[in-house]
Design a protein around this motif. Structure first.
Motif, PDB file in Angstrom:
ATOM      1  N   ASP A 105     -16.866   2.260  -9.712  1.00 26.05           N
ATOM      2  CA  ASP A 105     -18.107   2.817  -9.183  1.00 26.05           C
ATOM      3  C   ASP A 105     -19.196   2.533 -10.209  1.00 26.05           C
ATOM      4  O   ASP A 105     -19.239   3.161 -11.265  1.00 26.05           O
ATOM      5  N   GLU A 154     -22.171   3.272 -10.425  1.00 23.83           N
ATOM      6  CA  GLU A 154     -23.130   4.336 -10.706  1.00 23.83           C
ATOM      7  C   GLU A 154     -22.585   5.381 -11.667  1.00 23.83           C
ATOM      8  O   GLU A 154     -23.332   6.094 -12.314  1.00 23.83           O
ATOM      9  N   THR A 155     -21.260   5.506 -11.709  1.00 21.76           N
ATOM     10  CA  THR A 155     -20.673   6.566 -12.544  1.00 21.76           C
ATOM     11  C   THR A 155     -19.685   6.027 -13.579  1.00 21.76           C
ATOM     12  O   THR A 155     -19.268   6.754 -14.465  1.00 21.76           O
ATOM     13  N   GLY A 156     -19.268   4.784 -13.431  1.00 22.09           N
ATOM     14  CA  GLY A 156     -18.282   4.214 -14.355  1.00 22.09           C
ATOM     15  C   GLY A 156     -16.854   4.629 -14.037  1.00 22.09           C
ATOM     16  O   GLY A 156     -15.942   4.389 -14.832  1.00 22.09           O
ATOM     17  N   MET A 157     -16.651   5.240 -12.889  1.00 21.76           N
ATOM     18  CA  MET A 157     -15.288   5.681 -12.564  1.00 21.76           C
ATOM     19  C   MET A 157     -14.463   4.538 -11.979  1.00 21.76           C
ATOM     20  O   MET A 157     -14.978   3.706 -11.250  1.00 21.76           O
ATOM     21  N   TYR A 166      -7.074   7.024 -19.702  1.00 19.06           N
ATOM     22  CA  TYR A 166      -7.133   8.492 -19.813  1.00 19.06           C
ATOM     23  C   TYR A 166      -6.821   9.062 -21.193  1.00 19.06           C
ATOM     24  O   TYR A 166      -7.469  10.009 -21.637  1.00 19.06           O
ATOM     25  N   ILE A 220      -5.738  13.871 -21.202  1.00 15.97           N
ATOM     26  CA  ILE A 220      -5.333  13.615 -19.818  1.00 15.97           C
ATOM     27  C   ILE A 220      -4.214  12.572 -19.771  1.00 15.97           C
ATOM     28  O   ILE A 220      -4.360  11.469 -20.276  1.00 15.97           O
ATOM     29  N   THR A 242      -3.354   9.158 -10.170  1.00 17.23           N
ATOM     30  CA  THR A 242      -4.035   8.070 -10.873  1.00 17.23           C
ATOM     31  C   THR A 242      -3.142   6.847 -11.057  1.00 17.23           C
ATOM     32  O   THR A 242      -3.620   5.804 -11.466  1.00 17.23           O
ATOM     33  N   PRO A 276     -14.888   6.657 -18.019  1.00 21.73           N
ATOM     34  CA  PRO A 276     -16.049   6.418 -17.151  1.00 21.73           C
ATOM     35  C   PRO A 276     -17.352   6.340 -17.957  1.00 21.73           C
ATOM     36  O   PRO A 276     -18.213   5.511 -17.687  1.00 21.73           O
ATOM     37  N   GLU A 277     -17.455   7.207 -18.952  1.00 23.29           N
ATOM     38  CA  GLU A 277     -18.686   7.211 -19.746  1.00 23.29           C
ATOM     39  C   GLU A 277     -18.873   5.877 -20.478  1.00 23.29           C
ATOM     40  O   GLU A 277     -19.965   5.310 -20.515  1.00 23.29           O
ATOM     41  N   GLN A 315     -24.704  -0.387 -18.168  1.00 22.39           N
ATOM     42  CA  GLN A 315     -26.130  -0.268 -18.484  1.00 22.39           C
ATOM     43  C   GLN A 315     -26.538  -1.281 -19.555  1.00 22.39           C
ATOM     44  O   GLN A 315     -27.613  -1.846 -19.497  1.00 22.39           O
ATOM     45  N   THR A 345     -13.583  13.192 -14.437  1.00 29.08           N
ATOM     46  CA  THR A 345     -13.595  11.896 -15.132  1.00 29.08           C
ATOM     47  C   THR A 345     -12.188  11.472 -15.542  1.00 29.08           C
ATOM     48  O   THR A 345     -11.980  10.370 -16.007  1.00 29.08           O
ATOM     49  N   GLY A 346     -11.213  12.375 -15.404  1.00 31.31           N
ATOM     50  CA  GLY A 346      -9.824  12.021 -15.656  1.00 31.31           C
ATOM     51  C   GLY A 346      -9.104  11.968 -14.323  1.00 31.31           C
ATOM     52  O   GLY A 346      -9.572  11.355 -13.370  1.00 31.31           O
ATOM     53  N   SER A 347      -7.969  12.632 -14.220  1.00 33.01           N
ATOM     54  CA  SER A 347      -7.258  12.674 -12.948  1.00 33.01           C
ATOM     55  C   SER A 347      -7.905  13.720 -12.054  1.00 33.01           C
ATOM     56  O   SER A 347      -8.764  14.485 -12.483  1.00 33.01           O
ATOM     57  N   ASP A 370      -7.839  17.188 -13.290  1.00 39.43           N
ATOM     58  CA  ASP A 370      -8.641  17.496 -14.466  1.00 39.43           C
ATOM     59  C   ASP A 370      -9.695  18.548 -14.119  1.00 39.43           C
ATOM     60  O   ASP A 370     -10.092  18.706 -12.963  1.00 39.43           O
ATOM     61  N   TYR A 410     -24.336  11.415 -20.447  1.00 40.38           N
ATOM     62  CA  TYR A 410     -23.494  10.961 -19.332  1.00 40.38           C
ATOM     63  C   TYR A 410     -23.530  11.974 -18.189  1.00 40.38           C
ATOM     64  O   TYR A 410     -23.629  11.608 -17.011  1.00 40.38           O
ATOM     65  N   LEU A 445     -24.472  11.604 -14.235  1.00 42.65           N
ATOM     66  CA  LEU A 445     -23.654  12.068 -13.112  1.00 42.65           C
ATOM     67  C   LEU A 445     -24.469  12.975 -12.199  1.00 42.65           C
ATOM     68  O   LEU A 445     -24.361  12.904 -10.966  1.00 42.65           O
ATOM     69  N   VAL A 455     -26.701  11.060  -9.827  1.00 43.27           N
ATOM     70  CA  VAL A 455     -25.950  10.395  -8.762  1.00 43.27           C
ATOM     71  C   VAL A 455     -25.417  11.411  -7.755  1.00 43.27           C
ATOM     72  O   VAL A 455     -25.511  11.220  -6.536  1.00 43.27           O
ATOM     73  N   TYR A 456     -24.884  12.515  -8.273  1.00 44.00           N
ATOM     74  CA  TYR A 456     -24.182  13.423  -7.368  1.00 44.00           C
ATOM     75  C   TYR A 456     -25.083  14.401  -6.632  1.00 44.00           C
ATOM     76  O   TYR A 456     -24.693  14.932  -5.592  1.00 44.00           O
ATOM     77  N   ARG A 502     -25.524  12.236  -3.739  1.00 44.35           N
ATOM     78  CA  ARG A 502     -24.323  12.122  -2.899  1.00 44.35           C
ATOM     79  C   ARG A 502     -24.000  13.443  -2.192  1.00 44.35           C
ATOM     80  O   ARG A 502     -23.499  13.442  -1.069  1.00 44.35           O
TER      81      ARG A 502
END
Lengths: 778, 289
Positions: free
Chosen positions: A641, A643-646, A684, A704, A710, A767-768, A775, B186-188, B191, B265, B269, B272-273, B276
């Motif tokens: 993604d 927009e978010t880096g996910m 993670y 994590i 995942t 993601p960060e 960017q 941002t993890g599973s 999370d 960060y 988010l 964006v959210y 969304r």
């Protein structure tokens, strides 16, 4: 004589471990009821670096239920030296920084054991910890392996003149000439983090002291019971016959349980002092701060290639975060350095490896042992070469690959013992071809374009790997048929859940034609067999597997020879079938293994039949003089993604070649689990510390692990290129899945975000971090 | 975990009598899913716990009428999730619960506890705030009403007195309003969220008549995004307007950094959210991650 009936090798046999484990009948350390055991809790350093001036335990000792509070000075009288004798020699080590049982006058990482409380219960012991006063002068901490080697950096240990604890180099070929004639040079810097072992069962030790036999029995969930015993013999200065180390059922190893930790000496030493049985089970927070694991490597690299993308040379330097002492030698970064070449021809190579002392818990290998980092560096650079030269990622690999006709391929690399690293067998181009086919590589651009139109960013990644497996020098196995007909296998191999016992049983059943239920395996018990090693370096199928296989053949031959004497038949007319030696084609004319074993157990005054030696048994120490190399290709499909880096993984394909496979179900499990570890390491898992060296992620809420949501379904496809190096033709499989995962996943993410020109270097890819890369590229 | 005394009063009134506003070592416990973790890790060491498990059963019931839902504070999240009334009157709650923690926690944790804990990472506070829920709070002096929006004073802080307990949550019927809750991990998926955004919107396919937007997890407490709401109210939604709303939302929040993301960060988010979540609500999607 060939085994009768179809071979069991290659069959998906149900694991012998599973029945008891699934019924809750496993016996793990904490299940062992040690009568009269006292419980231990450790006081650990609250700071990353400090001078330890005094420990005031008077209030703790006064707490009801506390039997003792012990420091280094209390344990020292029962030890032969100040340091734990690790005996892992290497000329590369500049300073002897073997670990210490409890901190003496300096603490060097948060979590280092400083004192131990022995009490009626763990609860009381923990309460007492809060009553101990430490007089500490905090010192500056080294928390970065690059900064720690710069001029003027603080010292991680006061007893070392600087932080460069070890130095190695890999250097072959005319590197300057290679760079001089290069069409392209590609520079890249990588900061690679890898997390801990995170076995579901934490470490645990129970020590029984037997005043009648004057022996010390240490139950510990170690991967290397024989090595632990060797260290204890040296550290406590008492005879081999008085110490037994036994590993019960163990809930995962993954590397950290191979290192000998200070607690493994502290408990036996305290038991000797107090003459009481003791027990300690590591809690999860302790596991985060005090169990060894991997951490950071900083690679600064440059690759030279010709106009067609063929590698000419690679040079650079690797700074490795070693932690504050050396519990497991200096293999980790060297493995990373030598594994860079993977399945490729690299004509010239120079890597300087600098091991930096830091104020963290010591680093020691976890699954993959440095190879994921080395392979990642190579594979990221190859993707960059493809981009620079303007060829496809699979093509750049094909152009650089070692061909099957070159096998055995002697690489120009020297191993730790000075021998040449030689790949024994495998077909790397075919392996990649199968993976590309299974992953739909050719059709993917069309799928990618269609997804892009729908607003989705998907990518396909590719990575290859080679892994050295089956490290020697040997592994031991004994196989004995009792007069009851029961077969007992003893081995220096140890089991942490890999299915090691099942693998050995399957091999013995294959030769002896008996049912799995008639075999008992005693693994990981120094009383079972005098010498041995255990679980590390994806080695047990190769070493212990071949040892059991050969022992079973020896027993089979002896059974037939003895039966021939007993039945007055010719050995050529006999065969071993269903647990009995029978006349071929005349099943009722037979002697069971039990009868044969009984006959050659001997009766006083009577000679053994035909002059055979006593006992239906054989002992084999299988030597593994050379490593055997498994290999594979990973294909990963990922969606990002922007927009978010996910990142989400959609598909994962492994083509894996670990030679002849004994039990495909076990290998599938090993590969799948290892890929999951690789996914964790890539996306993670991040053991974080602040700039003072304080751990920031000490619960699974903050650290994590990969989980069912995942980890995508992992398709494992087997190739079998048997090795000529051992009779079974087997190679190791346990760690390989981890090795290519970071490179394959990151390749997929870069491909998904190709339109942004994203370059990913560092791990883990959070993601960060990915959003920052997007960017920066934009 | 250090030893503690446990009292199990059989009425809410008796429980309140056992609480002491001047003694921080006494603490009420409902489901205990969060409290037990804090006690095991030594973060919090109460000497006496007042369990609410045995108080009157009416505090564990869910009543529904045209006014909306009246949810007893001791109602477990699992009961809330499985209730047939909740999806009729506040479907956003049912959808949110599917992504909240896991079934083991939901079967034990209570709605009152989830609110009184004051943890900014919780999923229900932003959702209940967006739905305009109010609380009934009982103390020694009787009961008072408080919008959920006014409950949180800061990071793990609420305006509850130490001898006050939430007795009931009143959720107005969602009616024709559309809602969405976006849980951003941002993890599973298991999370803790790095950000939660709840949106409840009155309007049609394009036009927003009115809305409530609430953010959590990235912020020190669940926070109404009033600047963003002001920008969007009464407007026809466009991408450009949503981008402006995302930027405006940042000004409404006090961000916190943690291992799930830095403040910069989490700001990204949020931008964006917010977009969304508004789009998701209008399209009738949860967007749970």
């Amino acid at each position: 004589m060939a085994p009768t009936g179809p071979s069991l090798i290659g069959r998906r046999m149900i694991r012998v471990e599973d029945g008891p484990l699934l019924r809750g009948r496993g016996r793990f350390i904490d299940d062992l009821d040690i009568p009269g055991a006292l419980h231990v809790a450790f006081l650990r350093s609250p700071v990353a670096h400090g001078r330890l001036k005094d420990i005031d335990a008077s209030a703790a000792k006064a707490l009801p239920g506390v039997h003792a509070v012990l420091s280094f000075a209390d344990l020292r009288p029962v030890l032969t030296g100040d340091r734990i004798p690790q005996a892992l020699p290497s000329g590369a080590i500049r300073f002897d920084v073997d670990p210490i049982v409890l901190a003496k006058d300096e603490v060097t990482y948060v979590g280092e054991p400083v004192a131990m409380v022995v009490a009626d219960s763990r609860r009381v012991a923990e309460d007492a910890l809060a009553l101990i006063a430490l007089d500490l002068d905090e010192l500056p901490a080294v928390t970065d392996p690059v900064a720690g080697l710069e001029y003027g950096a603080p010292k991680a240990r006061l007893d070392c003149p600087d932080n460069l604890v070890a130095r190695q180099s890999i250097d072959y070929g005319d590197i300057d000439g290679a760079f001089a004639k290069a069409a392209h040079r590609i520079k890249a810097r990588f900061r690679l983090h890898k997390g801990g072992g995170h076995s579901i069962e934490t470490r645990g030790i129970a020590v029984r002291i037997d005043p009648v036999d004057d022996t010390l029995t240490i139950h510990a969930n170690t991967q290397l019971p024989h090595r632990a015993k060797q260290i204890l013999v040296a550290a406590l200065g008492i005879g081999e016959q008085r110490i037994r180390v036994v590993a019960p059922d163990t809930g995962g190893g993954f590397g950290p349980k191979a290192a000998f930790h200070p607690e493994e000496l502290a408990l036996p030493a305290a038991a000797l002092l107090l003459r009481r049985p003791l027990k300690w089970i590591e809690d999860r927070r302790e596991n985060f701060v005090a169990a060894v694991g991997e951490r950071d490597q900083d690679w600064d690299m440059e690759m030279a290639v010709d106009a067609g993308g063929r590698m000419l040379g690679l040079r650079g330097r690797l700074c490795h975060d070693h932690g504050s002492c050396t519990p497991y030698g200096v293999a980790l970064a060297y493995n990373a350095g030598t594994n860079v070449i993977g399945p490729y021809v690299l004509p010239t190579y120079r890597l300087d490896i600098n091991w930096c002392l830091t104020n963290f818990v010591p680093c020691a290998p976890t699954r993959g042992a440095g190879r994921p980092q080395g392979m990642y560096v190579m594979e990221r650079l190859l993707d960059a070469v493809a981009e620079t030269v303007g060829i496809a990622r699979d093509e750049v690999r094909r152009r650089n690959m070692i061909q099957p006709t070159q096998m055995p391929y002697a690489t120009p690399i020297k191993q730790r013992d000075g021998s040449t690293m030689t790949y024994d067998s495998g077909d790397y181009p075919e392996c990649q071809r199968r993976a590309l086919e299974a992953g739909g590589w050719a059709d993917f651009p069309a799928r990618q374009a269609a997804a892009r139109k729908a607003g989705r960013y998907i990518g396909l990644g590719l990575a290859n790997y080679v892994e050295a497996t089956g490290r020697g020098p040997f592994e031991s196995a004994g196989l004995r048929v009792g007069a009851s007909g029961k077969i007992v296998i003893t081995t220096g191999a140890s089991a942490q859940g890999q299915g090691t016992k099942s693998m050995l049983v399957q091999l013995a059943c294959d030769v002896l034609g008996v049912a799995p239920e008639s075999i008992e395996v005693i693994a990981g018990d120094t009383a079972g067999i005098a010498l041995g090693f255990g679980a590390f370096a994806s080695r047990q199928a190769v070493t212990a597997g071949n040892a059991v296989h050969q022992a079973a053949i020896a027993v089979r031959e002896k059974a037939i020879q003895t039966a021939a004497e007993m039945m007055e038949a010719s050995a050529e007319d006999l065969e071993l079938k269903d647990g009995a030696v029978q006349v071929k084609g005349v099943p009722h004319m037979k002697r069971t293994l039990a009868q044969i074993a009984h006959a050659i157990a001997g009766v006083p005054g009577f000679a053994l039949p035909g002059g055979v030696t006593p006992g239906l048994a054989a002992s084999i120490d299988f030597p593994a003089p050379a490593l055997t190399y498994c290999n594979g290709t990973h294909i990963c499909e990922a969606e990002a993604d922007p927009e978010t880096g996910m990142v989400r993984l959609l598909r994962y394909i492994v083509v894996h070649d670990s030679g002849r496979i004994i039990n495909p179900m076990i290998v599938d499990g090993q590969v799948t689990g290892a890929v999951a570890h690789g996914i964790g390491a890539t996306l993670y898992e991040w053991m974080r510390f602040d700039s003072q060296g304080q751990p920031q992620t000490v619960t699974y809420g903050d650290y994590i692990l990969p989980s069912s949501d995942t980890v995508p379904p992992i398709e494992v496809i087997h190739m079998e290129s048997p090795t000529p190096l051992n009779p079974l033709g087997v190679k190791g499989a346990a760690e390989s899945g981890t090795i290519a995962a970071p490179a394959a996943i990151v390749s997929a993410v870069e491909d998904a975000l190709h339109s942004f020109g994203v370059r990913i270097r560092n791990l883990p890819l959070t993601p960060e971090r990915l959003l920052a890369s997007i960017q920066a590229a934009g | 975990m250090i030893p503690f005394d446990l009292a199990e009063p059989t009425s809410l009134a008796a429980a309140i009598k056992l609480l002491n506003p001047d003694d921080p070592t006494i603490r009420p416990i409902a489901g205990g899913t969060a409290l037990m973790l804090m006690m095991k890790s030594g973060v919090f060491n109460p000497e006496k716990l007042i369990s609410l498990r045995k108080i009157e059963g009416k505090f564990s019931t869910i009543a529904a009428d045209t006014d909306g839902l009246r949810i007893g504070a001791m109602t477990t999240l699992g009961a809330l999730e499985r209730s047939k009334d909740v999806p009729k009157y506040a479907p956003l709650i049912t959808r949110t619960l599917r992504t909240l923690s896991n079934v083991r926690v939901r079967n034990v944790a209570t709605i009152g506890g989830a609110l009184a804990h004051g943890d900014p990472h919780m999923d229900l506070p932003p959702v209940l705030m967006a739905l305009g829920a109010t609380l009934t709070i009982i103390g020694p002096g009787g009961e008072r009403k408080l919008p959920v929006e006014e409950l949180f004073a800061g990071y793990y802080e609420t305006v509850l007195e130490k001898n006050e307990l939430i007795s009931e949550v009143h959720v107005p019927a969602q009616g024709s309003k559309k809602g969405a809750y976006f849980k951003v991990t941002t993890g599973s998926a298991d999370d803790w969220p790095a950000l939660g955004v709840a949106a409840v919107i009155e309007g049609d396919a394009k036009l927003i008549k009115s809305l409530r937007l609430v953010a959590s997890a990235a912020t020190d407490k669940a926070t109404r995004l009033k600047s963003a709401e002001a920008l969007l109210s009464g407007k026809t939604v466009t991408d450009d307007l949503l981008r402006q709303a995302g930027d405006a939302a940042i000004a409404d929040c006090e961000f916190i950094a943690d291992v799930r993301g830095s403040v910069p960060y989490k700001r990204e988010l949020m931008k964006v959210y917010v977009r969304r979540a508004v789009r998701g609500a209008m399209d009738g999607m949860d967007g749970a991650h």
